[in-house]
Design a protein around this motif. Structure first.
Motif: not given
Length: 122
Positions: A87-93
């Motif tokens: 999901k877009p909210e999984d975007t992270a380092v």
């Protein structure tokens, strides 16, 4: 002493999959529990998943349960994070870390990798 190097990050569309790897150096890898954490822009680092030394015990954050799977190969000194239905909210380092026993709090982890960027587009 354990040194950790993550790989496998990248750009993926929502609904897609990625597999992160974390390669460890040092003869004591098998004695450590391993964890994955992530940090999104402007947010604090948060727990994602953890696995004990044998791979039998696993913990997951509620936000990734059923979508992400943590595993390890002690012979290869590598821990993995299979991420599905992104999901877009999984975007992270995403960071891997090593601790003496399986934990969910980052303060209890002794060694950290440099992180790998995961970007999920909508």
């Amino acid at each position: 002493q354990v040194q950790l190097v993550e790989s496998g990050g990248g750009l993926v569309q929502a609904g897609g999959s990625l597999r992160l790897s974390c390669a460890a150096s040092g003869r004591t890898f098998i004695s450590y529990a391993m964890g994955w954490f992530r940090q999104a822009p402007g947010k604090e680092r948060e727990f994602v998943a953890a696995i004990n030394w044998s791979g039998i015990i696993k913990y997951y954050a509620d936000s990734v349960k059923g979508r992400f799977t943590i595993s390890r190969d002690n012979a290869l000194k590598t821990v993995y994070l299979q991420m599905n239905s992104l999901k877009p909210e999984d975007t992270a380092v995403y960071y891997c870390a090593a601790a003496p026993t399986i934990r969910t709090r980052e303060v209890e982890y002794d060694y950290w990798g440099q992180g790998t960027q995961v970007t999920v587009s909508s």
